[in-house]
Design a protein around this motif. Structure first.
Motif, PDB file in Angstrom:
ATOM      1  N   GLY A  20     -11.655   4.421  -0.073  1.00 40.73           N
ATOM      2  CA  GLY A  20     -12.531   4.193   1.069  1.00 40.73           C
ATOM      3  C   GLY A  20     -11.843   4.104   2.412  1.00 40.73           C
ATOM      4  O   GLY A  20     -12.490   3.769   3.416  1.00 40.73           O
ATOM      5  N   VAL A  21     -10.557   4.394   2.483  1.00 37.35           N
ATOM      6  CA  VAL A  21      -9.836   4.342   3.754  1.00 37.35           C
ATOM      7  C   VAL A  21     -10.170   5.601   4.569  1.00 37.35           C
ATOM      8  O   VAL A  21      -9.985   6.712   4.078  1.00 37.35           O
ATOM      9  N   PRO A  22     -10.667   5.451   5.795  1.00 38.48           N
ATOM     10  CA  PRO A  22     -10.994   6.630   6.611  1.00 38.48           C
ATOM     11  C   PRO A  22      -9.738   7.366   7.049  1.00 38.48           C
ATOM     12  O   PRO A  22      -8.664   6.767   7.175  1.00 38.48           O
ATOM     13  N   SER A  23      -9.884   8.668   7.300  1.00 42.20           N
ATOM     14  CA  SER A  23      -8.720   9.483   7.659  1.00 42.20           C
ATOM     15  C   SER A  23      -8.219   9.189   9.059  1.00 42.20           C
ATOM     16  O   SER A  23      -7.027   9.286   9.347  1.00 42.20           O
ATOM     17  N   GLY A  24      -9.135   8.827   9.970  1.00 46.66           N
ATOM     18  CA  GLY A  24      -8.753   8.670  11.362  1.00 46.66           C
ATOM     19  C   GLY A  24      -8.748  10.014  12.065  1.00 46.66           C
ATOM     20  O   GLY A  24      -9.081  11.048  11.472  1.00 46.66           O
ATOM     21  N   PRO A  25      -8.365  10.048  13.333  1.00 44.97           N
ATOM     22  CA  PRO A  25      -8.415  11.295  14.104  1.00 44.97           C
ATOM     23  C   PRO A  25      -7.404  12.328  13.602  1.00 44.97           C
ATOM     24  O   PRO A  25      -6.409  12.000  12.950  1.00 44.97           O
ATOM     25  N   TYR A  26      -7.671  13.573  13.933  1.00 44.76           N
ATOM     26  CA  TYR A  26      -6.745  14.665  13.652  1.00 44.76           C
ATOM     27  C   TYR A  26      -5.456  14.428  14.420  1.00 44.76           C
ATOM     28  O   TYR A  26      -5.464  14.022  15.583  1.00 44.76           O
ATOM     29  N   LEU A  27      -4.327  14.678  13.766  1.00 43.91           N
ATOM     30  CA  LEU A  27      -3.021  14.405  14.363  1.00 43.91           C
ATOM     31  C   LEU A  27      -2.029  15.478  13.934  1.00 43.91           C
ATOM     32  O   LEU A  27      -1.821  15.699  12.742  1.00 43.91           O
ATOM     33  N   VAL A  28      -1.415  16.139  14.911  1.00 45.70           N
ATOM     34  CA  VAL A  28      -0.371  17.125  14.627  1.00 45.70           C
ATOM     35  C   VAL A  28       0.967  16.490  14.952  1.00 45.70           C
ATOM     36  O   VAL A  28       1.182  15.998  16.066  1.00 45.70           O
ATOM     37  N   LEU A  29       1.864  16.495  13.989  1.00 44.37           N
ATOM     38  CA  LEU A  29       3.181  15.898  14.166  1.00 44.37           C
ATOM     39  C   LEU A  29       4.257  16.975  14.238  1.00 44.37           C
ATOM     40  O   LEU A  29       4.128  18.027  13.617  1.00 44.37           O
ATOM     41  N   PRO A  30       5.325  16.719  14.995  1.00 42.45           N
ATOM     42  CA  PRO A  30       6.428  17.691  15.046  1.00 42.45           C
ATOM     43  C   PRO A  30       6.978  17.981  13.653  1.00 42.45           C
ATOM     44  O   PRO A  30       7.181  17.075  12.854  1.00 42.45           O
ATOM     45  N   VAL A  31       7.180  19.250  13.368  1.00 42.74           N
ATOM     46  CA  VAL A  31       7.733  19.751  12.100  1.00 42.74           C
ATOM     47  C   VAL A  31       6.743  19.577  10.942  1.00 42.74           C
ATOM     48  O   VAL A  31       6.475  20.513  10.194  1.00 42.74           O
ATOM     49  N   ILE A  32       6.177  18.389  10.764  1.00 42.93           N
ATOM     50  CA  ILE A  32       5.278  18.125   9.644  1.00 42.93           C
ATOM     51  C   ILE A  32       3.987  18.918   9.773  1.00 42.93           C
ATOM     52  O   ILE A  32       3.469  19.464   8.804  1.00 42.93           O
ATOM     53  N   GLY A  33       3.432  18.999  10.981  1.00 46.35           N
ATOM     54  CA  GLY A  33       2.238  19.808  11.204  1.00 46.35           C
ATOM     55  C   GLY A  33       0.953  19.011  11.132  1.00 46.35           C
ATOM     56  O   GLY A  33       0.922  17.808  11.436  1.00 46.35           O
ATOM     57  N   PRO A  34      -0.177  19.661  10.712  1.00 40.36           N
ATOM     58  CA  PRO A  34      -1.493  19.026  10.721  1.00 40.36           C
ATOM     59  C   PRO A  34      -1.550  17.780   9.834  1.00 40.36           C
ATOM     60  O   PRO A  34      -0.955  17.753   8.755  1.00 40.36           O
ATOM     61  N   GLY A  35      -2.292  16.766  10.294  1.00 46.01           N
ATOM     62  CA  GLY A  35      -2.416  15.552   9.500  1.00 46.01           C
ATOM     63  C   GLY A  35      -3.402  14.585  10.123  1.00 46.01           C
ATOM     64  O   GLY A  35      -4.257  14.951  10.922  1.00 46.01           O
ATOM     65  N   SER A  36      -3.237  13.317   9.762  1.00 45.54           N
ATOM     66  CA  SER A  36      -4.090  12.236  10.251  1.00 45.54           C
ATOM     67  C   SER A  36      -3.315  10.935  10.072  1.00 45.54           C
ATOM     68  O   SER A  36      -2.303  10.909   9.352  1.00 45.54           O
ATOM     69  N   PRO A  37      -3.757   9.848  10.707  1.00 40.10           N
ATOM     70  CA  PRO A  37      -3.065   8.568  10.478  1.00 40.10           C
ATOM     71  C   PRO A  37      -3.022   8.188   8.995  1.00 40.10           C
ATOM     72  O   PRO A  37      -2.003   7.695   8.502  1.00 40.10           O
ATOM     73  N   ARG A  38      -4.138   8.392   8.281  1.00 39.84           N
ATOM     74  CA  ARG A  38      -4.121   8.110   6.844  1.00 39.84           C
ATOM     75  C   ARG A  38      -3.138   9.024   6.129  1.00 39.84           C
ATOM     76  O   ARG A  38      -2.433   8.613   5.191  1.00 39.84           O
ATOM     77  N   GLY A  39      -3.075  10.277   6.584  1.00 46.15           N
ATOM     78  CA  GLY A  39      -2.155  11.225   5.982  1.00 46.15           C
ATOM     79  C   GLY A  39      -0.700  10.838   6.187  1.00 46.15           C
ATOM     80  O   GLY A  39       0.147  11.093   5.326  1.00 46.15           O
ATOM     81  N   VAL A  40      -0.393  10.219   7.344  1.00 41.31           N
ATOM     82  CA  VAL A  40       0.974   9.765   7.595  1.00 41.31           C
ATOM     83  C   VAL A  40       1.360   8.681   6.595  1.00 41.31           C
ATOM     84  O   VAL A  40       2.465   8.695   6.025  1.00 41.31           O
ATOM     85  N   VAL A  41       0.442   7.745   6.364  1.00 39.65           N
ATOM     86  CA  VAL A  41       0.695   6.688   5.367  1.00 39.65           C
ATOM     87  C   VAL A  41       0.837   7.317   3.978  1.00 39.65           C
ATOM     88  O   VAL A  41       1.715   6.934   3.192  1.00 39.65           O
ATOM     89  N   GLY A  42      -0.041   8.291   3.686  1.00 34.39           N
ATOM     90  CA  GLY A  42       0.041   8.975   2.401  1.00 34.39           C
ATOM     91  C   GLY A  42       1.353   9.709   2.221  1.00 34.39           C
ATOM     92  O   GLY A  42       1.957   9.674   1.139  1.00 34.39           O
ATOM     93  N   PHE A  43       1.817  10.349   3.282  1.00 36.05           N
ATOM     94  CA  PHE A  43       3.099  11.062   3.239  1.00 36.05           C
ATOM     95  C   PHE A  43       4.241  10.094   2.950  1.00 36.05           C
ATOM     96  O   PHE A  43       5.144  10.388   2.153  1.00 36.05           O
ATOM     97  N   ALA A  44       4.187   8.929   3.585  1.00 37.64           N
ATOM     98  CA  ALA A  44       5.220   7.917   3.342  1.00 37.64           C
ATOM     99  C   ALA A  44       5.196   7.449   1.888  1.00 37.64           C
ATOM    100  O   ALA A  44       6.244   7.269   1.253  1.00 37.64           O
ATOM    101  N   GLY A  45       3.993   7.274   1.346  1.00 43.04           N
ATOM    102  CA  GLY A  45       3.879   6.850  -0.043  1.00 43.04           C
ATOM    103  C   GLY A  45       4.408   7.878  -1.016  1.00 43.04           C
ATOM    104  O   GLY A  45       5.113   7.543  -1.978  1.00 43.04           O
ATOM    105  N   ASP A  46       4.090   9.153  -0.767  1.00 41.89           N
ATOM    106  CA  ASP A  46       4.574  10.221  -1.644  1.00 41.89           C
ATOM    107  C   ASP A  46       6.091  10.394  -1.520  1.00 41.89           C
ATOM    108  O   ASP A  46       6.771  10.711  -2.498  1.00 41.89           O
ATOM    109  N   THR A  47       6.607  10.183  -0.324  1.00 40.52           N
ATOM    110  CA  THR A  47       8.062  10.255  -0.128  1.00 40.52           C
ATOM    111  C   THR A  47       8.751   9.156  -0.929  1.00 40.52           C
ATOM    112  O   THR A  47       9.790   9.381  -1.556  1.00 40.52           O
ATOM    113  N   ALA A  48       8.154   7.972  -0.931  1.00 44.69           N
ATOM    114  CA  ALA A  48       8.727   6.860  -1.693  1.00 44.69           C
ATOM    115  C   ALA A  48       8.677   7.115  -3.194  1.00 44.69           C
ATOM    116  O   ALA A  48       9.502   6.591  -3.952  1.00 44.69           O
TER     117      ALA A  48
END
Length: 284
Positions: A154-182
């Motif tokens: 139930g966590v909302p994605s938040g606004p669209y966010l493009v990050l350097p090198v990583i590309g398209p994402g969202s604030p939730r996606g950034v947290v998700g990326f950190a979790g998958d990296t771990a």
């Protein structure tokens, strides 16, 4: 099995638009959409940081044109097809560690067993994953990540966010990326040069696999930025709903149905281009 094929196709599309962001620098003027400072006729509520995002995408485009694409072409030229395929399979097998963890976090117990079996088979008989033996045993590849897990919680994605090198994402996606990296076991290998080297190698491998299809995003829309944004949201929606999103879902400011047909046609051409490239004989 069918859902896995659908989701795999969607991933092929998002990799095209995210890994390469497609196109040569000379093409970008006609692809960037509204000129800087010009009033926009449509504001997407999902993208309040559009000015920042367009700037970062432009940076990523330049990085791809002048660095990543040449490196990927060199890798593709120097690497035999079977080795390239083996490297892709290896990283896919490593990803299955995170997939299994997210299966459990989403309470997908049957899929957990399938993915655990897939990982064990490919890690042993498949020689650390270089050969995808599990696919021949009807153990299909699934795509689960921590961003999807957060969405199911139930966590909302938040606004669209493009990050350097990583590309398209969202604030939730950034947290998700950190979790998958771990969850990536390679990141716990010492010295630190091994995880960094593996990460760079994987990035080059993915970019090389997409070389034959990167021009397709340029053909998709007059405003490539909007196309990539809509493609990102649709791809995430497909993954979160395991290839069966709710009917009538709006992907682009009221353009949901049209976007679905547009993406499907582009996705088909992308997959055809990739298959043709894989079918080419290996140069001596």
């Amino acid at each position: 099995m069918e859902n896995s094929r659908i989701i795999g196709g969607r991933l092929a599309l998002v990799l095209i638009v995210a890994a390469g962001a497609a196109g040569c620098a000379s093409d970008k003027v006609k692809q960037e959409g509204p000129e800087a400072g010009a009033p926009r006729t449509h504001v997407d509520s999902r993208d309040p940081w559009e000015e920042w995002n367009r700037g970062v995408q432009s940076f990523n485009d330049g990085l791809d044109d002048y660095f990543m694409k040449p490196v990927a072409k060199g890798y593709q030229w120097a690497t035999p097809k079977f080795v390239d395929k083996g490297v892709t399979n290896f990283f896919s097998n490593v990803d299955d560690v995170s997939v299994i963890a997210n299966d459990l976090l989403q309470f997908k117990l049957l899929q957990t067993g399938q993915d655990l079996g897939r990982f064990l088979v490919n890690s042993t008989i498949g020689m650390a994953g270089f050969i995808d033996v599990a696919d021949k045993l009807d153990l299909p590849k699934h795509y689960e990540d921590f961003d999807q897990t957060l969405a199911t919680w139930g966590v909302p994605s938040g606004p669209y966010l493009v990050l350097p090198v990583i590309g398209p994402g969202s604030p939730r996606g950034v947290v998700g990326f950190a979790g998958d990296t771990a969850a990536n076991p390679i990141n716990y290998i010492t010295p630190a040069s091994i995880p960094w080297g593996a990460g760079a190698g994987r990035f080059v491998d993915v970019r090389a696999d997409m070389l034959s299809a990167t021009k397709i995003a340029d053909e998709a829309s007059v405003d490539r930025y909007e196309f990539i944004r809509n493609a990102y949201f649709q791809q995430r929606n497909y993954l979160i709903h395991d290839g069966n999103p709710p009917l009538g879902e709006d992907f682009g400011g009221g353009e949901g149905v049209e976007m679905e047909f547009e993406l499907q046609g582009i996705e088909d051409r992308a997959n055809e281009a990739i298959e043709k490239e894989k079918a080419k004989p290996v140069s001596p």
